[in-house]
Scaffold this motif. Structure first.
Motif, PDB file in Angstrom:
ATOM      1  N   PRO A 104       0.771  -1.125   0.169  1.00  0.00           N
ATOM      2  CA  PRO A 104       0.065  -0.026  -0.011  1.00  0.00           C
ATOM      3  C   PRO A 104       0.778   1.247  -0.050  1.00  0.00           C
ATOM      4  CG  PRO A 104      -0.672  -1.629   1.522  1.00  0.00           C
ATOM      5  CD  PRO A 104       0.515  -2.022   1.039  1.00  0.00           C
ATOM      6  N   SER A 105       0.580   2.292  -0.877  1.00  0.00           N
ATOM      7  CA  SER A 105       1.311   3.319  -0.984  1.00  0.00           C
ATOM      8  C   SER A 105       0.507   4.635  -0.506  1.00  0.00           C
ATOM      9  CB  SER A 105       1.824   3.659  -2.154  1.00  0.00           C
ATOM     10  OG  SER A 105       0.557   3.889  -3.037  1.00  0.00           O
ATOM     11  N   THR A 106       1.173   5.725   0.139  1.00  0.00           N
ATOM     12  CA  THR A 106       0.785   7.043   0.533  1.00  0.00           C
ATOM     13  C   THR A 106       0.544   7.984  -0.609  1.00  0.00           C
ATOM     14  OG1 THR A 106       1.971   6.703   2.476  1.00  0.00           O
ATOM     15  CG2 THR A 106       1.017   8.854   1.995  1.00  0.00           C
ATOM     16  N   TYR A 135      -8.111   2.344   4.805  1.00  0.00           N
ATOM     17  CA  TYR A 135      -8.544   2.868   6.159  1.00  0.00           C
ATOM     18  C   TYR A 135      -7.810   2.187   7.343  1.00  0.00           C
ATOM     19  CZ  TYR A 135     -12.138   5.220   4.111  1.00  0.00           C
ATOM     20  OH  TYR A 135     -12.890   6.174   3.216  1.00  0.00           O
ATOM     21  N   LEU A 136      -6.673   1.242   7.002  1.00  0.00           N
ATOM     22  CA  LEU A 136      -6.092   0.344   8.071  1.00  0.00           C
ATOM     23  C   LEU A 136      -5.067   1.591   8.652  1.00  0.00           C
ATOM     24  CD1 LEU A 136      -5.741  -2.281   9.216  1.00  0.00           C
ATOM     25  CD2 LEU A 136      -3.691  -2.580   7.892  1.00  0.00           C
ATOM     26  N   PRO A 137      -4.726   2.452   8.249  1.00  0.00           N
ATOM     27  CA  PRO A 137      -3.712   3.605   8.954  1.00  0.00           C
ATOM     28  C   PRO A 137      -4.736   4.400   9.909  1.00  0.00           C
ATOM     29  CG  PRO A 137      -3.296   3.702   6.595  1.00  0.00           C
ATOM     30  CD  PRO A 137      -4.141   2.814   6.770  1.00  0.00           C
ATOM     31  N   ALA A 138      -5.981   4.633   9.472  1.00  0.00           N
ATOM     32  CA  ALA A 138      -6.900   5.361  10.481  1.00  0.00           C
ATOM     33  C   ALA A 138      -7.105   4.508  11.695  1.00  0.00           C
ATOM     34  CB  ALA A 138      -7.994   5.632   9.695  1.00  0.00           C
ATOM     35  N   PHE A 139      -7.441   3.158  11.493  1.00  0.00           N
ATOM     36  CA  PHE A 139      -7.615   2.338  12.543  1.00  0.00           C
ATOM     37  C   PHE A 139      -6.479   2.703  13.327  1.00  0.00           C
ATOM     38  CE2 PHE A 139     -11.185   0.480  10.016  1.00  0.00           C
ATOM     39  CZ  PHE A 139     -12.101   0.175  11.252  1.00  0.00           C
ATOM     40  N   ASP A 181      -3.758  13.572  12.624  1.00  0.00           N
ATOM     41  CA  ASP A 181      -3.476  13.183  11.127  1.00  0.00           C
ATOM     42  C   ASP A 181      -4.253  12.041  10.566  1.00  0.00           C
ATOM     43  OD1 ASP A 181      -2.890  13.763   8.657  1.00  0.00           O
ATOM     44  OD2 ASP A 181      -0.712  13.156   9.094  1.00  0.00           O
ATOM     45  N   LEU A 182      -5.324  12.174   9.934  1.00  0.00           N
ATOM     46  CA  LEU A 182      -6.138  11.064   9.198  1.00  0.00           C
ATOM     47  C   LEU A 182      -5.645  10.721   7.793  1.00  0.00           C
ATOM     48  CD1 LEU A 182      -8.537   9.015   9.680  1.00  0.00           C
ATOM     49  CD2 LEU A 182      -9.825  10.670   8.589  1.00  0.00           C
ATOM     50  N   LYS A 183      -4.826   9.568   7.778  1.00  0.00           N
ATOM     51  CA  LYS A 183      -4.160   9.189   6.527  1.00  0.00           C
ATOM     52  C   LYS A 183      -4.815   8.097   6.075  1.00  0.00           C
ATOM     53  CE  LYS A 183       0.293  11.252   7.452  1.00  0.00           C
ATOM     54  NZ  LYS A 183       1.891  10.810   7.537  1.00  0.00           N
ATOM     55  N   ARG A 184      -4.712   7.838   4.788  1.00  0.00           N
ATOM     56  CA  ARG A 184      -5.355   6.737   3.934  1.00  0.00           C
ATOM     57  C   ARG A 184      -4.417   6.398   2.963  1.00  0.00           C
ATOM     58  NH1 ARG A 184     -11.120   7.425   1.727  1.00  0.00           N
ATOM     59  NH2 ARG A 184     -10.187   9.186   0.694  1.00  0.00           N
ATOM     60  N   ASN A 185      -4.311   5.029   2.995  1.00  0.00           N
ATOM     61  CA  ASN A 185      -3.341   4.540   1.920  1.00  0.00           C
ATOM     62  C   ASN A 185      -4.087   4.311   0.837  1.00  0.00           C
ATOM     63  OD1 ASN A 185      -1.199   4.294   3.525  1.00  0.00           O
ATOM     64  ND2 ASN A 185      -1.374   2.252   4.235  1.00  0.00           N
ATOM     65  N   LYS A 186      -3.215   4.110  -0.552  1.00  0.00           N
ATOM     66  CA  LYS A 186      -4.063   3.307  -1.679  1.00  0.00           C
ATOM     67  C   LYS A 186      -3.918   2.081  -1.524  1.00  0.00           C
ATOM     68  CE  LYS A 186      -3.130   5.398  -5.520  1.00  0.00           C
ATOM     69  NZ  LYS A 186      -2.455   6.161  -6.758  1.00  0.00           N
ATOM     70  N   ALA A 187      -4.597   1.401  -2.179  1.00  0.00           N
ATOM     71  CA  ALA A 187      -4.802  -0.082  -1.899  1.00  0.00           C
ATOM     72  C   ALA A 187      -3.698  -0.629  -2.848  1.00  0.00           C
ATOM     73  CB  ALA A 187      -6.258  -0.552  -2.357  1.00  0.00           C
ATOM     74  N   GLU A 241       0.212  10.981  -3.221  1.00  0.00           N
ATOM     75  CA  GLU A 241       0.944  12.189  -3.357  1.00  0.00           C
ATOM     76  C   GLU A 241       0.187  13.394  -3.066  1.00  0.00           C
ATOM     77  OE1 GLU A 241       2.199  12.395  -7.473  1.00  0.00           O
ATOM     78  OE2 GLU A 241       3.416  10.630  -7.266  1.00  0.00           O
ATOM     79  N   GLU A 242       1.000  14.265  -2.856  1.00  0.00           N
ATOM     80  CA  GLU A 242       0.448  15.694  -2.462  1.00  0.00           C
ATOM     81  C   GLU A 242      -0.846  16.081  -3.134  1.00  0.00           C
ATOM     82  OE1 GLU A 242       1.629  20.068  -0.898  1.00  0.00           O
ATOM     83  OE2 GLU A 242       3.109  18.854  -2.192  1.00  0.00           O
ATOM     84  N   GLY A 243      -1.947  16.407  -2.636  1.00  0.00           N
ATOM     85  CA  GLY A 243      -3.049  16.765  -3.470  1.00  0.00           C
ATOM     86  C   GLY A 243      -4.043  15.504  -3.739  1.00  0.00           C
ATOM     87  N   GLU A 244      -3.375  14.420  -4.117  1.00  0.00           N
ATOM     88  CA  GLU A 244      -3.926  13.122  -4.351  1.00  0.00           C
ATOM     89  C   GLU A 244      -5.117  12.576  -3.357  1.00  0.00           C
ATOM     90  OE1 GLU A 244      -3.280   8.820  -6.334  1.00  0.00           O
ATOM     91  OE2 GLU A 244      -1.600  10.049  -5.751  1.00  0.00           O
ATOM     92  N   ALA A 245      -4.387  12.720  -1.999  1.00  0.00           N
ATOM     93  CA  ALA A 245      -5.396  12.309  -0.961  1.00  0.00           C
ATOM     94  C   ALA A 245      -6.682  12.999  -0.891  1.00  0.00           C
ATOM     95  CB  ALA A 245      -4.575  12.284   0.397  1.00  0.00           C
ATOM     96  N   GLU A 246      -6.365  14.343  -1.012  1.00  0.00           N
ATOM     97  CA  GLU A 246      -7.568  15.475  -0.822  1.00  0.00           C
ATOM     98  C   GLU A 246      -8.597  15.016  -1.915  1.00  0.00           C
ATOM     99  OE1 GLU A 246      -4.647  16.176  -0.628  1.00  0.00           O
ATOM    100  OE2 GLU A 246      -4.079  17.134   1.325  1.00  0.00           O
ATOM    101  N   ALA A 247      -8.228  14.905  -3.324  1.00  0.00           N
ATOM    102  CA  ALA A 247      -9.061  14.457  -4.403  1.00  0.00           C
ATOM    103  C   ALA A 247      -9.559  13.167  -4.229  1.00  0.00           C
ATOM    104  CB  ALA A 247      -8.153  14.414  -5.675  1.00  0.00           C
ATOM    105  N   ASP A 248      -8.964  12.239  -3.711  1.00  0.00           N
ATOM    106  CA  ASP A 248      -9.653  10.942  -3.169  1.00  0.00           C
ATOM    107  C   ASP A 248     -10.581  11.108  -2.162  1.00  0.00           C
ATOM    108  OD1 ASP A 248      -8.064   9.520  -5.119  1.00  0.00           O
ATOM    109  OD2 ASP A 248      -6.498   8.730  -3.771  1.00  0.00           O
ATOM    110  N   TRP A 249     -10.415  12.003  -1.233  1.00  0.00           N
ATOM    111  CA  TRP A 249     -11.316  11.938   0.048  1.00  0.00           C
ATOM    112  C   TRP A 249     -12.576  12.752  -0.689  1.00  0.00           C
ATOM    113  CZ3 TRP A 249     -13.864  16.419   2.147  1.00  0.00           C
ATOM    114  CH2 TRP A 249     -14.163  15.977   3.579  1.00  0.00           C
ATOM    115  N   LEU A 250     -12.421  13.735  -1.607  1.00  0.00           N
ATOM    116  CA  LEU A 250     -13.570  14.370  -2.083  1.00  0.00           C
ATOM    117  C   LEU A 250     -14.285  13.518  -2.868  1.00  0.00           C
ATOM    118  CD1 LEU A 250     -11.769  17.890  -2.753  1.00  0.00           C
ATOM    119  CD2 LEU A 250     -13.725  17.505  -1.046  1.00  0.00           C
TER     120      LEU A 250
END
Length: 625
Positions: free
Chosen positions: A63-65, A368-372, A254-260, A67-76
């Motif tokens: 699972p990868s973190t 969501y494993l990082p969030a848990f 800090d609520l981080k989400r990985n890419k599957a 990139e900057e901006g990509e997390a926000e786009a995925d969240w939205l």
């Protein structure tokens, strides 16, 4: 030196487990109640079992973190608000969602849009959409949002030009009692945290001292995940994700989400297969299947033969026998030719853990494993449970149902502690590596001497087992937001219809005021499966759903109508008795909602005057093999 000490630690725990297989209670009596021995031993067992599969692992990516901006786009994207970052104006759906948000939830959305815009400017060095423009456009859209009759909402203009909505509860943020054991779901968790209304309920992970929380029942009762229709539940995850993000923002977490991770599809039909694929093939046999049949079969085997067995889950089964069982299951399970009667319970426990580890995506999902994992950093127990509650609601339906089946089984194991010598903490430390270490993770998760993190994830598993009834509750404030979405989605109109709509609002308000002052109300409740006509009920402020079901039973007994037992009633002693009847709210601003027996129906009528009430049997439980 530290590595050497850790290895000695592993060897000692291995010896302890070997001794326990001969004398089950000796090791347990001499061990620390919060010892992490079982955790690290389980990690070592996982490594040994995966030692011969390096070739397969090479086909998996970690699972990868984003990139900057990509997390926000995925969240939205996941919250249904992705058009806010595009060139187009917010759609009506976007505005409807924004109209239901509380102040803290709106701020969370604003931060993600703003963060995405900043990252876009850095990458392209071109002007990006300003967050103030986004919310100004949303607020100027020609959609009128009808105020919720059950929640008071104050609109205050922020300096950024958007409207902040704060949901308030008539009962107060502390449930009117200030008691530390009251769990309030009427007010958004993030609002409670922002206003400092928590009981500072900090606790160490002592299984015997975990406090009991009582869900504060409002006038509309408590709603469980299983009480809502699938259509209504589909609206819960985006709202829960927004609220989870808002809560973490308030708590400065800090609520981080990985890419599957990507993994080569397995040739197996049972192990290493995604939950979605398993359920797809299972439903060809049993259409109502919610939990994979292979997992149900394993759990049934363990419940039948392993609940009172000393060291169940802790003592490893034979790897050779487990490999043979796995091969036989692949060949014979769906053909109905596999017998569980002769399966060693320790081997079945090994199959259970293997099934969880072999999932191509972890049960708690790679995203969501990082969030848990991050939830363990929340020091206030009540807020930690609030975050877990929201995370479970965010999970895909298949993962959520499977996790519930697993936790219910683990609770049964803990209830037999006196016989199987498996405390809740023992169970949590053994299962945590199987939930938080998985193929494709590189095996680096909580090991390497990170004792605090290991204790944290074990504590999370223990909390999920102990508080599972609370965690599978749909908070009242989220259900209110779903009602508003359903109400507002039916009110899309153009300028020519605006006058008619405003006139209707005035009529609705007059009706609401009349209902508020009206001491009683007569309604008709449909029970077409049992009787031909409707049941007339006189509602007053004290009428509850349980009273209606009792009235229905008396009505049926009085009329002496013949009703078959398969419809939910059983005839006994010339009268009819309840079997599994429930009162449902259907239509209006909800799809279908199984009502809590303690629901006050006059309040529900005022909250959803266009809905109807239907008496019918509750849905059958998940079919099992």
């Amino acid at each position: 030196m530290e590595a050497a000490l850790h290895y000695i630690y592993i060897l000692q725990t291995c010896q302890c487990t070997m001794d326990q297989s001969q004398s089950g209670s000796r090791c347990r009596k001499n061990s620390d109640p919060l010892s992490m021995n079982d955790f690290w031993l389980e990690v070592e067992n996982i490594k040994q079992m995966q030692g011969g599969s390096d070739g397969e692992e090479s086909s998996s990516s970690e699972p990868s973190t984003p990139e900057e901006g990509e997390a926000e786009a995925d969240w939205l994207q996941d919250t249904g608000l992705s058009p806010l970052i595009g060139d187009q104006n917010p759609t009506e759906d976007n505005v409807l969602i924004l109209s239901t948000l509380t102040r803290t939830q709106t701020l969370a959305v604003q931060r993600r849009v703003d963060s995405y815009s900043r990252s876009l400017r850095k990458r392209t060095k071109q002007p990006a959409r300003d967050v103030r423009d986004v919310f100004n456009r949303a607020s100027q859209t020609d959609i009128v949002v009808e105020e919720n009759e059950t929640d008071e909402r104050n609109g205050t203009e922020d300096t950024n030009g958007f409207t902040e909505n704060t949901t308030k509860s008539s009962s107060g943020l502390d449930g009117g009692s200030g008691r530390s054991d009251v769990y309030n779901t009427d007010v958004a968790y993030s609002e409670q945290a922002a206003l400092g209304h928590n009981d500072n309920c900090k606790t160490t992970w002592q299984p015997e001292s975990l406090p009991h929380f009582q869900i504060q029942k409002g006038r509309l009762g408590v709603t469980r995940v299983s009480d809502l229709s699938s259509l209504d539940m589909k609206q819960i995850p985006p709202l829960a994700l927004i609220e989870l993000t808002a809560l973490c923002d308030v708590l400065e977490l800090d609520l981080k989400r990985n890419k599957a991770a990507k993994r080569r599809p397995s040739d197996s039909r049972l192990f290493g297969v995604s939950l979605a694929s398993l359920l797809e093939q299972d439903r060809k046999l049993m259409s109502n299947t919610q939990v994979p049949l292979i997992l149900q079969a394993i759990l049934n085997c363990l419940e039948k033969n392993g609940l009172e067995l000393q060291g169940i889950l802790r003592i490893c089964g034979s790897q050779a026998r487990m490999k043979s069982l796995q091969q036989r299951l692949e060949r014979n399970f769906y053909a109905g030719l596999f017998s569980w009667d002769e399966v060693n319970p320790h081997d079945a426990a090994g199959l259970l853990k293997l099934f969880l580890r072999e999932l191509p995506s972890p049960l708690l999902t790679a995203e969501y494993l990082p969030a848990f994992t991050a939830v363990q950093k929340i020091t206030d127990l009540k807020q930690r449970l609030q975050a877990l509650n929201l995370l479970i609601l965010v999970l895909p339906e298949a993962n959520r149902n499977t996790l519930k089946a697993l936790l219910e089984f683990l609770s049964k194991v803990a209830s037999h502690e006196k016989r199987n010598l498996m405390s809740l903490w023992n169970i949590a430390t053994i299962m945590a590596p199987n939930l938080f270490l998985y193929r494709g993770s590189g095996g680096r998760s909580q090991e390497g001497g990170e004792k605090q993190q290991a204790e944290g994830v074990a504590g999370l598993v223990m909390a999920m087992v102990h508080y599972q009834d609370l965690l599978w509750t749909v908070p009242t404030f989220l259900l209110s937001q779903v009602r508003k979405l359903n109400e507002n989605s039916s009110k899309r109109f153009n300028e020519r219809r605006l006058l008619n709509f405003l006139r209707k609002i005035n009529i609705d308000k007059e009706r609401a005021e009349k209902n508020h002052t009206e001491p009683c109300k007569q309604v008709k409740i449909r029970a077409s499966l049992f009787v031909k006509d409707s049941l007339a009920i006189q509602l007053n402020e004290g009428t509850q759903a349980a009273d209606v079901l009792k009235k229905f039973q008396e009505h049926v007994n009085h009329r002496s109508w013949q009703v078959v037992s398969s419809m939910g009633l059983i005839k006994c002693n010339n009268s009819f008795a309840f079997n599994n009847l429930e009162l449902y709210e259907v239509g209006g601003n909800i799809g279908e909602h199984c009502l809590d027996p303690d629901t006050y129906l006059l309040d529900l009528y005022n909250a959803n005057p266009n809905g109807e009430w239907v008496i019918k049997p509750s849905p059958p439980s998940t079919p099992t093999l």
